[in-house]
Design a protein around this motif. Structure first.
Motif, PDB file in Angstrom:
ATOM      1  N   LYS A   1       0.905  -8.902   6.574  1.00 18.95           N
ATOM      2  CA  LYS A   1       0.633  -9.733   5.399  1.00 18.95           C
ATOM      3  C   LYS A   1       0.928  -8.971   4.115  1.00 18.95           C
ATOM      4  O   LYS A   1       1.420  -9.542   3.141  1.00 18.95           O
ATOM      5  CB  LYS A   1      -0.819 -10.197   5.423  1.00 18.95           C
ATOM      6  N   GLN A   2       0.624  -7.681   4.118  1.00 19.13           N
ATOM      7  CA  GLN A   2       0.912  -6.874   2.937  1.00 19.13           C
ATOM      8  C   GLN A   2       2.412  -6.751   2.710  1.00 19.13           C
ATOM      9  O   GLN A   2       2.904  -6.850   1.586  1.00 19.13           O
ATOM     10  CB  GLN A   2       0.296  -5.494   3.104  1.00 19.13           C
ATOM     11  N   ASN A   3       3.163  -6.564   3.790  1.00 22.64           N
ATOM     12  CA  ASN A   3       4.615  -6.430   3.685  1.00 22.64           C
ATOM     13  C   ASN A   3       5.264  -7.721   3.193  1.00 22.64           C
ATOM     14  O   ASN A   3       6.294  -7.697   2.519  1.00 22.64           O
ATOM     15  CB  ASN A   3       5.186  -6.029   5.038  1.00 22.64           C
ATOM     16  N   ARG A   4       4.638  -8.858   3.507  1.00 25.23           N
ATOM     17  CA  ARG A   4       5.179 -10.146   3.090  1.00 25.23           C
ATOM     18  C   ARG A   4       5.163 -10.288   1.573  1.00 25.23           C
ATOM     19  O   ARG A   4       6.049 -10.907   0.980  1.00 25.23           O
ATOM     20  CB  ARG A   4       4.357 -11.266   3.724  1.00 25.23           C
ATOM     21  N   ASN A   5       4.157  -9.721   0.930  1.00 27.82           N
ATOM     22  CA  ASN A   5       4.021  -9.838  -0.522  1.00 27.82           C
ATOM     23  C   ASN A   5       4.552  -8.628  -1.276  1.00 27.82           C
ATOM     24  O   ASN A   5       4.447  -8.584  -2.502  1.00 27.82           O
ATOM     25  CB  ASN A   5       2.550 -10.043  -0.897  1.00 27.82           C
ATOM     26  N   TYR A   6       5.092  -7.654  -0.556  1.00 31.47           N
ATOM     27  CA  TYR A   6       5.572  -6.437  -1.221  1.00 31.47           C
ATOM     28  C   TYR A   6       6.998  -6.634  -1.727  1.00 31.47           C
ATOM     29  O   TYR A   6       7.880  -7.089  -0.994  1.00 31.47           O
ATOM     30  CB  TYR A   6       5.532  -5.251  -0.262  1.00 31.47           C
ATOM     31  N   ASN A   7       7.214  -6.291  -2.991  1.00 28.30           N
ATOM     32  CA  ASN A   7       8.534  -6.379  -3.604  1.00 28.30           C
ATOM     33  C   ASN A   7       9.058  -4.968  -3.820  1.00 28.30           C
ATOM     34  O   ASN A   7       8.514  -4.216  -4.644  1.00 28.30           O
ATOM     35  CB  ASN A   7       8.452  -7.142  -4.937  1.00 28.30           C
ATOM     36  N   GLY A   8      10.075  -4.586  -3.063  1.00 24.00           N
ATOM     37  CA  GLY A   8      10.599  -3.233  -3.136  1.00 24.00           C
ATOM     38  C   GLY A   8      11.256  -2.896  -4.455  1.00 24.00           C
ATOM     39  O   GLY A   8      11.286  -1.733  -4.861  1.00 24.00           O
ATOM     40  N   TRP A   9      11.794  -3.910  -5.151  1.00 23.73           N
ATOM     41  CA  TRP A   9      12.462  -3.650  -6.427  1.00 23.73           C
ATOM     42  C   TRP A   9      11.449  -3.245  -7.489  1.00 23.73           C
ATOM     43  O   TRP A   9      11.699  -2.367  -8.294  1.00 23.73           O
ATOM     44  CB  TRP A   9      13.242  -4.891  -6.853  1.00 23.73           C
ATOM     45  N   TYR A  10      10.285  -3.912  -7.491  1.00 19.45           N
ATOM     46  CA  TYR A  10       9.250  -3.626  -8.491  1.00 19.45           C
ATOM     47  C   TYR A  10       8.148  -2.717  -7.954  1.00 19.45           C
ATOM     48  O   TYR A  10       7.214  -2.377  -8.697  1.00 19.45           O
ATOM     49  CB  TYR A  10       8.631  -4.935  -8.985  1.00 19.45           C
ATOM     50  N   HIS A  11       8.219  -2.363  -6.670  1.00 22.81           N
ATOM     51  CA  HIS A  11       7.260  -1.438  -6.062  1.00 22.81           C
ATOM     52  C   HIS A  11       5.821  -1.913  -6.238  1.00 22.81           C
ATOM     53  O   HIS A  11       4.948  -1.175  -6.703  1.00 22.81           O
ATOM     54  CB  HIS A  11       7.418  -0.024  -6.651  1.00 22.81           C
ATOM     55  N   GLY A  12       5.570  -3.158  -5.886  1.00 22.38           N
ATOM     56  CA  GLY A  12       4.228  -3.709  -5.995  1.00 22.38           C
ATOM     57  C   GLY A  12       4.095  -4.980  -5.180  1.00 22.38           C
ATOM     58  O   GLY A  12       5.063  -5.479  -4.595  1.00 22.38           O
ATOM     59  N   HIS A  13       2.880  -5.522  -5.142  1.00 19.67           N
ATOM     60  CA  HIS A  13       2.594  -6.741  -4.395  1.00 19.67           C
ATOM     61  C   HIS A  13       2.535  -7.914  -5.370  1.00 19.67           C
ATOM     62  O   HIS A  13       1.820  -7.857  -6.385  1.00 19.67           O
ATOM     63  CB  HIS A  13       1.274  -6.602  -3.641  1.00 19.67           C
TER      64      HIS A  13
END
Length: 393
Positions: free
Chosen positions: A211-223
């Motif tokens: 669930k955490q990975n689903r909301n993680y944005n690698g470009w902005y380094h946040g959820h």
């Protein structure tokens, strides 16, 4: 290596030790409590928000809630029957109130409506920031806020058409396209009626990795959670997709209803919207993509691209209006799966449209359809309220 018996003894010995809270006295626990006691919080009749309502000053209410007194009372007429007609139990379940001769609620309908509106206009802890403002203790303010949000959303859906999120009619598309082409004549034959963009809102991480990975944005380094809004030339949100995972691209989010709605509008009115590079153009005749770099082509194509880039600012203004009108969205949202985010975001979009429709303080409206400002009481040209020191410019 430690033996199994040593590890078990270590765990058992730690369990036998009292926690830090248990080692504190009652007085020490009270000093660490973050809530204000009832003796230090004023009752509703002496609260600052009640004093603000009694002042009848539109400037003060606009700063606190984003609405004028006329709009506030219009919402109150829709909100009040449901507020007094329903209640909630200790589990938070909302049900119809069977008896109306019980104990009178300490927070009246105007206070509950103001609590929701002021909550959107503020940031930080509710228990510390809004207790004194509304005369509620920290134990119950969250319950009444949760209940009032749902009541207001239901009232807006059932009784306030001005807050609706609905696709524009062919007549409205023609009005919007005329307003845009008046500022950018090169887009006259493109029939552009609005612009679309996406927004990212911070959210707390989940303890579950998937669930955490689903909301993680690698470009902005946040959820984050993502949403896409389509703004018309009058500032209203006409089409939107809310509460999508932060790992999704704007174009992926648009595949879930936004593209279908835009295609339907295009088939009815031949209307297009301007988008940026986050949206795909393949088989999307209703999208006009802007670019920071001029395309290789005719002078007319270059002029259209420059005008489309300027029109795309329309959606940027819309995003800025949302963030300015609802600062609460800048705080990270709590991760939950009970539908609270959906309620908050749906209520936010409807309140935004209601504000644009009734108050009219909107940069998109001011630029593209300035003549419409005459329809709003806020721009009444210096009307004076005889009951208060209230001058509207």
């Amino acid at each position: 290596m430690f033996s199994k018996h040593a590890i078990r003894y270590f765990i058992w010995s730690n369990l036998q030790q009292p926690s830090f809270r248990e080692s504190l006295s009652i007085e020490e626990r009270r000093l660490r409590d973050r809530r204000y006691p009832r003796c230090s919080v004023p009752r509703w009749n002496d609260s600052p928000f009640k004093f603000l309502l009694d002042s009848l000053n539109d400037q003060a209410l606009l700063n606190a809630t984003g609405l004028s007194f006329a709009c506030f009372h219009e919402l109150l007429l829709a909100f009040e029957p449901y507020y007094y007609g329903y209640t909630f139990d200790e589990t938070g379940q909302i049900r119809r109130l069977k008896r109306k001769n019980g104990r009178k609620r300490e927070l009246p309908a105007e206070g509950a409506l103001g609590l929701v509106l002021v909550w959107f206009r503020t940031r930080g802890s509710v228990a510390r920031g809004l207790q004194h403002f509304f005369g509620l203790t920290g134990t119950c303010i969250y319950d009444w806020l949760r209940f009032s949000r749902r009541v207001l959303l239901y009232a807006l859906q059932e009784r306030v058409p001005a807050s609706a999120i609905k696709k524009p009619t062919p007549e409205e598309v023609e009005i919007y396209a005329t307003a845009i082409s008046a500022l950018y004549p090169v887009l006259e034959h493109e029939n552009v009626w609005g612009s679309a963009d996406g927004i990212k809102l911070s959210i707390q991480g989940s303890s579950d990795y998937l669930k955490q990975n689903r909301n993680y944005n690698g470009w902005y380094h946040g959820h984050y959670i993502n949403s896409v809004f389509v703004f018309a030339a009058d500032g209203k949100i006409r089409i939107c997709s809310l509460n999508s995972p932060g790992s999704w691209h704007d174009s992926t989010i648009s595949d879930y209803g936004v593209y279908d709605a835009l295609e339907e509008v295009f088939q009815q009115s031949n209307g297009k919207i301007v988008v940026d590079s986050a949206f795909k153009l393949e088989n999307r005749r209703w999208l006009l993509k802007s670019s920071q770099h001029d395309p290789i082509g005719t002078p007319e194509q270059v002029s259209i691209n420059r005008a489309a880039t300027s029109v795309r600012q329309l959606s940027e203004w819309g995003m800025r209006m949302i963030q300015a009108q609802f600062p609460r969205l800048k705080d990270p949202m709590h991760y939950e799966e009970s539908g609270e985010r959906r309620v908050i975001l749906s209520l936010m979009t409807r309140l935004y449209n209601y504000n644009v429709s009734k108050v009219g303080v909107n940069q998109i409206l001011n630029v593209f359809m300035q003549e419409e400002q005459g329809n709003y009481t806020y721009f009444g040209g210096g009307m004076i309220n005889e009951n208060a020191n209230n001058l509207l410019f």
